[in-house]
Design an enzyme around this catalytic site. Structure first.
Site, PDB file in Angstrom:
ATOM      1  N   GLY A  15       9.661  25.719  74.865  1.00  0.00           N
ATOM      2  CA  GLY A  15       9.158  25.748  76.245  1.00  0.00           C
ATOM      3  C   GLY A  15       8.489  27.072  76.562  1.00  0.00           C
ATOM      4  O   GLY A  15       8.261  27.910  75.684  1.00  0.00           O
ATOM      5  N   ASN A  37      13.757  19.200  72.381  1.00  0.00           N
ATOM      6  CA  ASN A  37      13.442  17.765  72.293  1.00  0.00           C
ATOM      7  C   ASN A  37      12.003  17.492  72.720  1.00  0.00           C
ATOM      8  O   ASN A  37      11.588  16.346  72.831  1.00  0.00           O
ATOM      9  CB  ASN A  37      14.417  16.917  73.132  1.00  0.00           C
ATOM     10  N   THR A  40       9.336  18.977  77.862  1.00  0.00           N
ATOM     11  CA  THR A  40       8.284  19.767  78.527  1.00  0.00           C
ATOM     12  C   THR A  40       7.724  20.852  77.617  1.00  0.00           C
ATOM     13  O   THR A  40       6.706  21.457  77.943  1.00  0.00           O
ATOM     14  CB  THR A  40       8.818  20.426  79.818  1.00  0.00           C
ATOM     15  N   ASP A  61      18.127  16.675  70.884  1.00  0.00           N
ATOM     16  CA  ASP A  61      18.389  16.570  72.313  1.00  0.00           C
ATOM     17  C   ASP A  61      19.758  17.177  72.596  1.00  0.00           C
ATOM     18  O   ASP A  61      20.769  16.738  72.058  1.00  0.00           O
ATOM     19  CB  ASP A  61      18.355  15.088  72.724  1.00  0.00           C
ATOM     20  N   ASN A 102      28.181  21.197  75.280  1.00  0.00           N
ATOM     21  CA  ASN A 102      27.928  21.194  73.832  1.00  0.00           C
ATOM     22  C   ASN A 102      27.709  22.607  73.288  1.00  0.00           C
ATOM     23  O   ASN A 102      28.214  22.966  72.224  1.00  0.00           O
ATOM     24  CB  ASN A 102      26.729  20.312  73.500  1.00  0.00           C
ATOM     25  N   ARG A 109      33.533  27.474  68.790  1.00  0.00           N
ATOM     26  CA  ARG A 109      33.879  27.173  67.394  1.00  0.00           C
ATOM     27  C   ARG A 109      33.431  28.286  66.454  1.00  0.00           C
ATOM     28  O   ARG A 109      34.195  28.705  65.584  1.00  0.00           O
ATOM     29  CB  ARG A 109      33.244  25.837  66.974  1.00  0.00           C
ATOM     30  N   TYR A 148      18.846  19.298  89.609  1.00  0.00           N
ATOM     31  CA  TYR A 148      18.608  20.589  88.954  1.00  0.00           C
ATOM     32  C   TYR A 148      19.585  21.638  89.493  1.00  0.00           C
ATOM     33  O   TYR A 148      20.283  22.293  88.727  1.00  0.00           O
ATOM     34  CB  TYR A 148      17.161  21.002  89.218  1.00  0.00           C
ATOM     35  N   LYS A 152      22.729  23.092  87.399  1.00  0.00           N
ATOM     36  CA  LYS A 152      22.784  24.514  87.013  1.00  0.00           C
ATOM     37  C   LYS A 152      24.027  25.182  87.586  1.00  0.00           C
ATOM     38  O   LYS A 152      24.587  26.087  86.973  1.00  0.00           O
ATOM     39  CB  LYS A 152      21.525  25.222  87.525  1.00  0.00           C
TER      40      LYS A 152
HETATM   41  P1  NAD Z   1      10.095  24.713  80.274  1.00  0.00           P
HETATM   42  O1  NAD Z   1      10.134  23.362  80.885  1.00  0.00           O
HETATM   43  O2  NAD Z   1       8.784  25.236  79.801  1.00  0.00           O
HETATM   44  O3  NAD Z   1      11.110  24.798  79.054  1.00  0.00           O
HETATM   45  C1  NAD Z   1      12.274  24.020  78.936  1.00  0.00           C
HETATM   46  C2  NAD Z   1      12.418  23.577  77.478  1.00  0.00           C
HETATM   47  O4  NAD Z   1      13.632  22.817  77.326  1.00  0.00           O
HETATM   48  C3  NAD Z   1      11.262  22.671  77.038  1.00  0.00           C
HETATM   49  O5  NAD Z   1      10.787  23.093  75.773  1.00  0.00           O
HETATM   50  C4  NAD Z   1      11.903  21.290  76.957  1.00  0.00           C
HETATM   51  O6  NAD Z   1      11.260  20.438  76.060  1.00  0.00           O
HETATM   52  C5  NAD Z   1      13.329  21.651  76.562  1.00  0.00           C
HETATM   53  N1  NAD Z   1      14.318  20.619  76.926  1.00  0.00           N
HETATM   54  C6  NAD Z   1      14.446  19.969  78.109  1.00  0.00           C
HETATM   55  N2  NAD Z   1      15.462  19.097  78.056  1.00  0.00           N
HETATM   56  C7  NAD Z   1      15.995  19.194  76.804  1.00  0.00           C
HETATM   57  C8  NAD Z   1      17.066  18.516  76.116  1.00  0.00           C
HETATM   58  N3  NAD Z   1      17.800  17.579  76.721  1.00  0.00           N
HETATM   59  N4  NAD Z   1      17.313  18.861  74.839  1.00  0.00           N
HETATM   60  C9  NAD Z   1      16.573  19.815  74.209  1.00  0.00           C
HETATM   61  N5  NAD Z   1      15.542  20.476  74.802  1.00  0.00           N
HETATM   62  C10 NAD Z   1      15.267  20.165  76.082  1.00  0.00           C
HETATM   63  O7  NAD Z   1      10.755  25.694  81.342  1.00  0.00           O
HETATM   64  P2  NAD Z   1      10.941  27.279  81.316  1.00  0.00           P
HETATM   65  O8  NAD Z   1      10.232  27.837  82.473  1.00  0.00           O
HETATM   66  O9  NAD Z   1      10.649  27.830  79.962  1.00  0.00           O
HETATM   67  O10 NAD Z   1      12.495  27.394  81.629  1.00  0.00           O
HETATM   68  C11 NAD Z   1      13.442  27.686  80.610  1.00  0.00           C
HETATM   69  C12 NAD Z   1      14.824  27.825  81.249  1.00  0.00           C
HETATM   70  O11 NAD Z   1      14.822  28.868  82.218  1.00  0.00           O
HETATM   71  C13 NAD Z   1      15.283  26.560  81.978  1.00  0.00           C
HETATM   72  O12 NAD Z   1      16.663  26.369  81.729  1.00  0.00           O
HETATM   73  C14 NAD Z   1      15.041  26.880  83.425  1.00  0.00           C
HETATM   74  O13 NAD Z   1      15.942  26.199  84.262  1.00  0.00           O
HETATM   75  C15 NAD Z   1      15.280  28.386  83.451  1.00  0.00           C
HETATM   76  N6  NAD Z   1      14.544  29.016  84.573  1.00  0.00           N
HETATM   77  C16 NAD Z   1      13.194  29.201  84.517  1.00  0.00           C
HETATM   78  C17 NAD Z   1      12.527  29.758  85.602  1.00  0.00           C
HETATM   79  C18 NAD Z   1      11.049  30.007  85.588  1.00  0.00           C
HETATM   80  O14 NAD Z   1      10.513  30.427  86.612  1.00  0.00           O
HETATM   81  N7  NAD Z   1      10.333  29.835  84.501  1.00  0.00           N
HETATM   82  C19 NAD Z   1      13.247  30.101  86.746  1.00  0.00           C
HETATM   83  C20 NAD Z   1      14.607  29.865  86.782  1.00  0.00           C
HETATM   84  C21 NAD Z   1      15.260  29.338  85.676  1.00  0.00           C
END
Ligand code: NAD
Ligand code: UDP
Length: 314
Positions: A15, A37, A40, A61, A102, A109, A148, A152
């Site tokens: 991501g 997975n 996004t 996933d 998980n 572990r 969400y 969280k």
């Molecule tokens: P993003 O959507 O670009 O990245 C999320 C990644 O998680 C993607 O690659 C997606 O494919 C993967 N993913 C989603 N569901 C999954 C699953 N069930 N199994 C495996 N992979 C899965 O978003 P981001 O901006 O890079 O955010 C990354 C993290 O940081 C997230 O947890 C988000 O909540 C947190 N966050 C981001 C921001 C921001 O402004 N960017 C702010 C607050 C929190």
């Protein structure tokens, strides 16, 4: 092999934030396991790392258990943009909650240190401004953003229970709006939307009157904060806010982007989505004091770099 080389698992590694973190940790010489997975995230974000001997990609996933070895885990997997996390809300909650279970089980572990990417959304529509870590938040439990926000929040609870009950070495960071290169052009978050609209001379879609505020952090600053927190003292487990305290209204942001691009786009107003927080600004005193961390890049400079990136992809 470096004598301090670590095996580091990054969930959501393909991501936006995850791929920047992969880049940084690979450059530091660590062994990086990127798990995603591709909901996004995209392979394009990490394709340049595939040939590196210290990089490994796992399509998995997070809702399903997995057995791996790691010294550190950055738990980032979860869609972060409202349109994506609301697309399949049950899956979003599962990813946060079952994903945390998980990964915490794995950390327990193999005795790995584990960092949770929490969010400013756990403060909901905040009645305290700016937000400090001891504020408990104002969150709707049954709204469109709840999958969400509550997912969280529950993940934070699980992290602290595994810490108290099982001695897992945890870190919890609350990330505020972060932007930069490698955001998906269709990500749906405000900065990528406005830049893509301005570059293609489409209308800029401001929701509501644009008086709601956000505080935007450039990705490089944020990544430094994540790594500093992971490597910080064991008596500082968080939660800690990471973000840029410079606060802007969404209308100011739209005007700044139009002017930096010199776009012919006009600003139009669309309905404000339900439960959209009216204001948001991190108090980062704790991060300054305990991590000696603060963001360096201001919004204008960060936007210029992000605009350059989007010029190359749209
Ligand atoms: P993003 O959507 O670009 O990245 C999320 C990644 O998680 C993607 O690659 C997606 O494919 C993967 N993913 C989603 N569901 C999954 C699953 N069930 N199994 C495996 N992979 C899965 O978003 P981001 O901006 O890079 O955010 C990354 C993290 O940081 C997230 O947890 C988000 O909540 C947190 N966050 C981001 C921001 C921001 O402004 N960017 C702010 C607050 C929190
Ligand atoms: N927003 C907007 N136009 C857009 C996308 C978002 O006005 O095209 C607004 C949105 O309503 C919110 C702010 O910008 O008030 C930030 O939205 P984003 O989805 O980036 O993040 P979040 O709401 O989760 O902070």
């Amino acid at each position: 092999m470096l004598h301090d080389q670590k095996r580091i698992l990054i969930t959501g590694g393909a991501g936006f934030l995850g791929s920047h973190l992969c880049d940084r940790l690979i450059a530091e010489g660590h062994d990086v396991l990127c798990m995603d997975n591709f909901f996004t995230g995209t392979k394009r974000n990490i394709s340049h790392l595939l040939e590196k001997p210290n990089f490994e990609l796992i399509r998995h996933d997070l809702v399903q258990p997995i057995f791996l070895e790691a010294d550190e885990i950055y738990n980032l997997a979860c869609p972060a943009s409202p349109i994506h996390y609301q697309y399949n809300p049950v899956k979003t909650a599962k990813t946060s909650v079952m994903g945390a279970i998980n990964m915490l089980g794995l950390a327990k572990r193999v005795k790995a240190k584990i960092l949770q990417a929490s969010t400013s959304e756990i403060y909901g529509n905040p009645t305290v401004h700016p937000q400090k870590e001891d504020y408990w938040g104002n969150v709707n439990t049954i709204g469109l953003r709840s999958c969400y926000d509550e997912g969280k929040r529950c993940a934070e609870t699980l992290f602290f229970d595994y810490y108290r009950q099982n001695n897992v070495n945890i870190r919890v960071v609350r990330i505020f709006n972060t932007y930069g290169p490698k955001m998906h052009p269709n990500d749906g978050r405000v900065i990528s939307n406005f830049i893509v609209q301005a570059l293609t001379n489409q209308d800029i879609t401001v929701y509501g009157q644009g008086t709601q505020t956000r505080s935007f952090c450039y990705v490089d600053d944020l990544i430094k904060g994540l790594i500093r927190m992971m490597n910080g003292p064991d008596d500082f487990i968080g939660p800690v806010n990471l973000g840029n305290p410079d606060e802007f209204s969404i209308l100011e942001l739209a005007e700044m982007i139009v002017s930096l691009i010199g776009s012919r786009s006009k600003i139009i107003f669309k309905p404000l989505p339900k439960d959209d927080p009216l204001q948001r600004q991190p108090d980062i005193t704790l991060a300054r004091e305990r991590l000696d961390w603060e963001p360096k890049l201001n919004l204008k400079e960060g936007l210029k770099r992000t605009i350059e990136y989007f010029r190359s992809v749209v």
